[in-house]
Design a protein around this motif. Structure first.
Motif, PDB file in Angstrom:
ATOM      1  N   VAL A  36      60.488 -11.070 -16.787  1.00  0.00           N
ATOM      2  CA  VAL A  36      59.957 -11.766 -17.955  1.00  0.00           C
ATOM      3  C   VAL A  36      60.722 -13.063 -18.139  1.00  0.00           C
ATOM      4  N   GLY A  37      60.156 -13.975 -18.941  1.00  0.00           N
ATOM      5  CA  GLY A  37      60.843 -15.204 -19.291  1.00  0.00           C
ATOM      6  C   GLY A  37      60.808 -16.236 -18.188  1.00  0.00           C
ATOM      7  N   ALA A  38      61.599 -17.288 -18.354  1.00  0.00           N
ATOM      8  CA  ALA A  38      61.593 -18.410 -17.428  1.00  0.00           C
ATOM      9  C   ALA A  38      62.279 -18.091 -16.117  1.00  0.00           C
ATOM     10  N   THR A  39      63.309 -17.224 -16.161  1.00  0.00           N
ATOM     11  CA  THR A  39      64.030 -16.867 -14.947  1.00  0.00           C
ATOM     12  C   THR A  39      63.793 -15.398 -14.651  1.00  0.00           C
ATOM     13  N   THR A  40      63.285 -15.103 -13.477  1.00  0.00           N
ATOM     14  CA  THR A  40      63.003 -13.725 -13.082  1.00  0.00           C
ATOM     15  C   THR A  40      63.685 -13.437 -11.759  1.00  0.00           C
ATOM     16  N   GLY A  41      63.641 -12.161 -11.363  1.00  0.00           N
ATOM     17  CA  GLY A  41      64.240 -11.760 -10.094  1.00  0.00           C
ATOM     18  C   GLY A  41      65.353 -10.751 -10.321  1.00  0.00           C
ATOM     19  N   VAL A  42      66.153 -10.517  -9.279  1.00  0.00           N
ATOM     20  CA  VAL A  42      67.230  -9.528  -9.336  1.00  0.00           C
ATOM     21  C   VAL A  42      68.360 -10.028 -10.230  1.00  0.00           C
ATOM     22  N   VAL A  43      68.807  -9.158 -11.133  1.00  0.00           N
ATOM     23  CA  VAL A  43      69.966  -9.449 -11.983  1.00  0.00           C
ATOM     24  C   VAL A  43      71.186  -8.832 -11.310  1.00  0.00           C
ATOM     25  N   ASN A  44      72.131  -9.636 -10.924  1.00  0.00           N
ATOM     26  CA  ASN A  44      73.320  -9.117 -10.237  1.00  0.00           C
ATOM     27  C   ASN A  44      74.150  -8.221 -11.158  1.00  0.00           C
ATOM     28  N   ASN A  45      74.933  -7.355 -10.544  1.00  0.00           N
ATOM     29  CA  ASN A  45      75.874  -6.535 -11.314  1.00  0.00           C
ATOM     30  C   ASN A  45      76.758  -7.463 -12.139  1.00  0.00           C
TER      31      ASN A  45
END
Length: 591
Positions: A36-45
């Motif tokens: 969701v939102g402007a930045t998507t993708g994998v969220v790092n630990n």
């Protein structure tokens, strides 16, 4: 799998995790995904996300498919997921997380045989407000276009060019939902919001001053990230002497030759039975004679039909004329003509309308000329009203002498067999189906664009006696060697690429037939009129002779013309598609 040190396996005491000695069978979290939102993708630990329902996922060995995984968030049970056949699994929390918090995700797998549990490494994320996790700068604005929109044609103002529009419109593309900041000569003059489709548009609220201007843009997204500055657009505003204006314009009736002066936006009228009056010349003036060439574009009913570059005289005046051959596009009804003059955004326009001065209720004349039959093999026959006989069942008729822009309908023994349209009063027609053997009576009815019909023409009666079909798709044999009536020492003359060469330094004489011309000639060989043409070259005293049988059935008209500095006698067969261009000095015997 995570690379930090494994925490201990834990036993479950109520709803809390209690560390226990490590056990095998740990399933760690491979990724947490923000969508969701402007930045998507994998969220790092230990990363940040504005997705308050992120997706956890991972892979294990396929033989562990069916294994049930329990998920804990900050040591509180949050739900279950099952390992799929390919070893993949995913889990999305049922409840929204809260922004501005730390969340630790872990998995627990219980061994059904021993009741031992294996607890994964922790995967920690931090939640933010919507788009607060966006740290990626947007791309600079693209597809930048500056438009002079003082008229309906929206002329683009090119880089380093001038315009008299002091409130030009700037458009482009950028990240959806972002804001484009527009600066002029380094000072912000306004902004525009980018639509969901990525488009934006900006028009200055206050008029820009005359002189040099440099437009640049910066894109700012909802998280406050700024793009690089766009490429600069340089232009000059001159609302004074450089503005174009029309000095005079007039129309001319191509039928009667009458001239009518026009004012911008004025209406001109035409006779319903003639080609319309329309714009044939327009004069333009620009204050500075050093401004250079101007592009002049003609639109009829909103459709561009002509565009040309116009060069000024020493006083800065421009004159431009247009051909008056636009055919059916301006024949009936009311039509709008607009001429737009443009020089890098410095533009003006001139418009007027042509209108009929009456409703056309006059029927066209009945067709009266004789018919010419072309049999597809180069043979031409005149079909008179008296009986004719032919051994061909596919007949192509042609003729002339009808009202322009009309449609000719053909009837055989009273039954319609097809139609064709006239072009400048000439026409050609081939029936859709071959004529059957037997007697035929061909008549023609002429219908004008207003729907008025002529009386039927006199009947042309003929008999078809075709023993073999001539509808084959096989091409007919093209004979390019002429019937030469000259001493044997001269050898053969021939038509080569539409030309006959007689001159060999002696007096030559050659005989030619109409078949030779049709088969060896070329359409529009020497000039563009759509005729089958042959050019005859030779020395003074050479002679070209039409064979005796063709001389008895042809009538020729003669003209003089010069092409590429060579003088020719032009011979046309009346009511046909044949033309001979005979170089001066060469005799043509055709009577």
């Amino acid at each position: 799998m995570q690379t930090s040190e494994l925490i201990s396996s834990q036993s479950i005491n109520g709803n809390s995790l209690v560390p226990t000695p490590a056990e095998p069978g740990v399933i760690n979290i491979d990724a947490v995904t923000d969508d969701v939102g402007a930045t998507t993708g994998v969220v790092n630990n230990f990363g940040y996300t504005d997705d308050l329902k992120p997706t956890l996922s991972g892979f294990v060995a396929p033989e562990l498919s069916g294994t049930v995984i329990q998920f804990f968030i900050n040591t509180i049970p949050a739900g279950f997921a099952e390992v799929q056949a390919d070893g993949s699994w995913s889990f999305t929390p049922a409840k929204l997380l809260e922004p501005g918090h730390e969340y630790i995700f872990q998995t627990v797998v219980q061994d059904s045989a021993t009741d031992a549990v294996a607890v994964s490494l922790p995967y920690t994320i931090y939640t933010t407000d919507l788009d607060a996790d966006d740290v990626v700068a947007p791309q600079h604005a693209t597809d930048l276009v500056l438009i002079d929109d003082t008229n309906a044609f929206n002329i683009e103002i090119q880089n380093d060019k001038s315009t008299h529009d002091n409130t030009p419109t700037y458009t482009g593309k950028a990240e959806a939902g972002s804001t484009v900041i527009i600066s002029d000569n380094g000072k912000i003059i306004g902004s525009a919001t980018v639509s969901e489709e990525g488009n934006w548009s900006f028009t200055p609220e206050s008029a820009l001053v005359d002189g040099s201007h440099i437009f640049t843009t910066v894109v700012v997204d909802s998280a406050g990230n700024k793009s690089d500055e766009s490429a600069a657009l340089h232009f000059t505003i001159d609302t004074g002497h450089s503005e174009f204006y029309v000095t005079d314009a007039y129309t001319a009736d191509p039928v009667h030759g009458s001239v009518m002066n026009l004012e911008n936006g004025e209406s001109a009228f035409y006779s319903v039975n003639n080609v319309a009056n329309w714009l044939t010349h327009i004069n333009l003036h620009v204050g500075n004679p050093d401004n250079g060439d101007v592009t002049s574009t003609l639109y009829i009913d909103g459709k561009m039909v002509s565009s040309k570059v116009v060069i000024p005289d020493a006083n800065g005046n421009y004159g431009v004329g247009y051909s008056n051959d636009w055919g059916d596009s301006i024949y009936l009804g009311t039509h709008e003509f607009v001429v737009v003059f443009d020089q890098g955004g410095n533009s003006t326009s001139f418009s007027y309308q042509v209108q009929p001065d009456a409703i056309d209720t006059v029927a066209p004349d009945a067709y009266y000329s004789r018919l010419i039959n072309w049999d597809g093999e180069g043979h031409m026959n005149w079909f008179e009203t008296s009986d004719n006989t032919t051994n061909k069942n596919v007949l192509t008729f042609s003729g002339k002498g009808v009202e322009q822009h009309t449609t000719l309908f053909f009837y055989d023994n009273g039954i319609e067999i097809g139609s064709t349209t006239s072009d400048r009063g000439t026409w050609s027609f081939t029936a859709d189906e071959p004529f059957a053997n037997g007697n035929h009576s061909l008549t023609v009815v002429v219908v004008d664009p207003a729907g008025n019909s002529s009386e039927a023409s006199k009947a042309v009666n003929f008999t078809v006696d075709a023993h073999e079909s001539v509808t084959s798709d096989e091409p007919s044999l093209i004979v390019d060697t002429l019937d030469i009536n000259v001493p044997a020492a001269l050898g053969n003359a021939s038509i080569e690429d539409g030309h006959i060469h007689l001159g060999r330094g002696s007096v030559d004489k050659a005989q030619v037939s109409l078949d030779d011309i049709l088969n060896g000639g070329k359409e529009s060989l020497m000039f563009l009129d759509g005729k089958i043409q042959v050019a005859v070259h030779g020395d003074v005293g050479d002679t070209l002779v039409l064979n005796e049988s063709d001389m008895q059935v042809t009538t020729w008209e003669e003209h003089d013309l010069t092409i590429n500095n060579v003088d020719y006698d032009l011979y046309r067969v009346v009511d046909s598609n044949i033309e001979l261009l005979v170089e001066h000095g060469v005799n043509f015997e055709h009577h």
